[in-house]
Design a protein around this motif. Sequence first.
Motif, short mmCIF file in Angstrom:
data_model
loop_
_atom_site.label_atom_id
_atom_site.label_comp_id
_atom_site.label_asym_id
_atom_site.label_seq_id
_atom_site.Cartn_x
_atom_site.Cartn_y
_atom_site.Cartn_z
N GLY A 85 -52.02 -67.43 56.23
CA GLY A 85 -51.25 -67.83 55.57
C GLY A 85 -51.75 -67.62 53.87
O GLY A 85 -50.83 -68.63 53.24
N VAL A 86 -52.25 -66.49 53.94
CA VAL A 86 -52.72 -67.66 51.81
C VAL A 86 -52.03 -66.29 51.21
O VAL A 86 -51.48 -64.89 51.72
CB VAL A 86 -54.07 -66.63 51.60
N ILE A 87 -50.65 -67.44 50.23
CA ILE A 87 -50.62 -66.44 49.46
C ILE A 87 -49.98 -66.53 48.43
O ILE A 87 -49.60 -65.45 47.44
CB ILE A 87 -48.58 -67.57 49.53
N TYR A 88 -51.71 -66.96 47.70
CA TYR A 88 -51.61 -66.51 45.99
C TYR A 88 -53.88 -66.22 46.41
O TYR A 88 -53.72 -67.31 46.65
CB TYR A 88 -51.45 -67.57 45.42
N SER A 89 -54.27 -65.72 46.15
CA SER A 89 -54.94 -64.74 45.67
C SER A 89 -55.60 -64.84 44.42
O SER A 89 -55.33 -63.92 44.25
CB SER A 89 -55.82 -63.92 47.51
N GLU A 90 -56.92 -65.53 43.97
CA GLU A 90 -57.61 -64.14 42.84
C GLU A 90 -59.24 -64.22 43.01
O GLU A 90 -59.75 -64.73 43.99
CB GLU A 90 -57.66 -65.32 42.27
N THR A 91 -58.83 -62.61 43.01
CA THR A 91 -60.53 -62.20 43.51
C THR A 91 -61.18 -61.50 41.98
O THR A 91 -60.61 -61.45 41.21
CB THR A 91 -60.53 -61.27 44.22
N PHE A 92 -62.61 -61.53 42.70
CA PHE A 92 -63.57 -61.46 41.52
C PHE A 92 -64.13 -59.64 42.08
O PHE A 92 -64.26 -59.13 43.33
CB PHE A 92 -64.93 -62.10 41.93
N LEU A 93 -64.07 -59.15 40.62
CA LEU A 93 -64.16 -57.62 40.80
C LEU A 93 -64.84 -57.68 40.05
O LEU A 93 -65.32 -57.91 38.37
CB LEU A 93 -62.86 -57.03 40.37
N SER A 94 -66.20 -56.11 40.10
CA SER A 94 -67.14 -56.41 39.02
C SER A 94 -67.14 -54.86 38.90
O SER A 94 -67.50 -53.73 39.74
CB SER A 94 -68.21 -56.53 39.69
N PRO A 95 -66.84 -54.44 37.75
CA PRO A 95 -66.79 -52.97 36.39
C PRO A 95 -68.57 -52.10 37.17
O PRO A 95 -68.39 -51.22 37.01
CB PRO A 95 -66.93 -53.16 35.75
N ASP A 96 -69.27 -53.61 37.52
CA ASP A 96 -70.62 -52.82 37.47
C ASP A 96 -70.30 -52.20 38.98
O ASP A 96 -71.49 -50.59 39.55
CB ASP A 96 -71.29 -54.37 38.33
N PHE A 97 -69.77 -52.29 40.04
CA PHE A 97 -68.91 -52.28 41.02
C PHE A 97 -68.60 -50.92 41.19
O PHE A 97 -68.14 -49.83 42.16
CB PHE A 97 -69.52 -52.91 41.92
N GLY A 99 -67.58 -48.55 39.15
CA GLY A 99 -67.57 -47.14 38.01
C GLY A 99 -68.82 -47.53 37.48
O GLY A 99 -68.91 -46.71 35.80
N GLY A 100 -69.89 -48.36 37.08
CA GLY A 100 -71.12 -48.59 36.62
C GLY A 100 -70.29 -48.83 35.09
O GLY A 100 -71.04 -48.73 34.40
N ARG A 101 -69.24 -49.43 35.07
CA ARG A 101 -68.82 -50.24 33.63
C ARG A 101 -68.49 -49.53 32.90
O ARG A 101 -68.41 -49.90 31.79
CB ARG A 101 -70.63 -50.98 32.93
N ASP A 102 -68.09 -48.12 32.98
CA ASP A 102 -68.17 -47.15 32.01
C ASP A 102 -66.36 -47.22 31.94
O ASP A 102 -65.38 -47.46 33.30
CB ASP A 102 -67.81 -45.49 32.95
N LEU A 103 -65.98 -47.42 31.00
CA LEU A 103 -64.33 -48.24 30.96
C LEU A 103 -63.47 -47.45 31.86
O LEU A 103 -62.18 -47.09 31.78
CB LEU A 103 -63.29 -48.25 29.58
N SER A 104 -63.35 -45.90 31.46
CA SER A 104 -62.23 -45.31 31.76
C SER A 104 -62.38 -45.24 32.99
O SER A 104 -61.22 -44.96 33.83
CB SER A 104 -62.42 -43.30 31.95
N ALA A 105 -63.96 -45.05 33.84
CA ALA A 105 -64.15 -45.20 35.88
C ALA A 105 -63.58 -46.60 36.00
O ALA A 105 -62.23 -46.38 36.90
CB ALA A 105 -65.12 -45.02 35.73
N TRP A 106 -63.31 -47.38 35.16
CA TRP A 106 -62.76 -49.22 35.53
C TRP A 106 -61.72 -48.70 35.64
O TRP A 106 -60.92 -49.17 36.30
CB TRP A 106 -63.57 -49.63 35.07
N ARG A 107 -60.70 -48.01 34.72
CA ARG A 107 -59.73 -48.21 35.36
C ARG A 107 -59.15 -47.34 36.57
O ARG A 107 -57.99 -47.85 36.89
CB ARG A 107 -58.62 -47.12 33.51
#
Length: 329
Positions: A85-97, A99-107
């Motif tokens: 029944g969840v209609i709205y969710s906010e999820t935690f995302l970590s660039p660590d996982f 693309g290793g915090r590389d901006l291009s990979a993160w995108r």
Amino acid sequence: MTLRSQPKLELHLHLEGAAPPAFIRGLAREKHEDIGGIFDERGHYSYTDFWHFLKVYEVATSVLRSPEDYRRLTLAVLEESAAQGVIYSETFLSPDFCGGRDLSAWRDYLAAIEDAAREAEATMGITLRAIVTPIRHFGPEKARETARCAAETAGRFVTGFGIAGDEKVLEPKDYLWSFDCAREAGLGITAHAGEWRGPDHIRATLRDLKPSRIGHGVRAIEDLALVDELAETGTVLEVCPGSNIALGLYPDWRKHPIGQLHHRGVKVTVSTDDPPFFHTTMTREWDRLADAFDWDQGVFDTLNRTALDAAFCDAETKAEIAKKLEPAR
């Protein structure tokens, strides 16, 4: 209408931590990897305490290596949430996982996740937004890289910034640069605190990082002056009762402080945190709270309205979600 079918909002969900065990096992088989040691005989995630949980979490996450893996993960997680029944969710995302915090990979990872979110919204009726989250025990320098990724991709989908991981590592002020960076980018601010450390840590987090929301925050109950301060300032707590009980913070639902916090005027919301790890769902959380505290429909409506007011999304999205809540009021 049953509690399962009623619309729900969830503000505290770790995407990788919400991965169904069967999904992770299947992905490991595809990659010919043996991670069987993180499951019990019934196929559930297996760990002994919070710090072992963090290690199991990282092993499970290790098989997620590509944007496509994350696209599939997002669909699997949102399917489970929508079924509750969840209609709205906010999820935690970590660039660590991702693309290793590389901006291009993160995108690239983010594009895949957002693509899945759009598909889920169209087919399942669930809206997803992202809170970019450095891993606390990875240290402040890596958190800075994560904050840069968050700031560069802030927008309609990436709407928040937080911090998760081992709460006992370092102090909130050590991450001040990262939070200032995220705040300047217009992101909503939350932070895990008051789970494994007590009221003083919550106070330090509020003082140094200035979040509008606190992830967990339940140990505020040990300092009633702090409880009153939270109520007066309107700071929202993202409470995850099933998680707290599964990890041994409290012995059972009746002894969980969410009832007292709500009674004393603190704005509380309810989430599942890492649901398959803690054998919970949003429906189970609501069911157990109804049983433990005799909460009626009015209380759950209040929880939803509090979550909607505190959500890190734009006014248009809030208006759309509010319309979905109207039949439940």
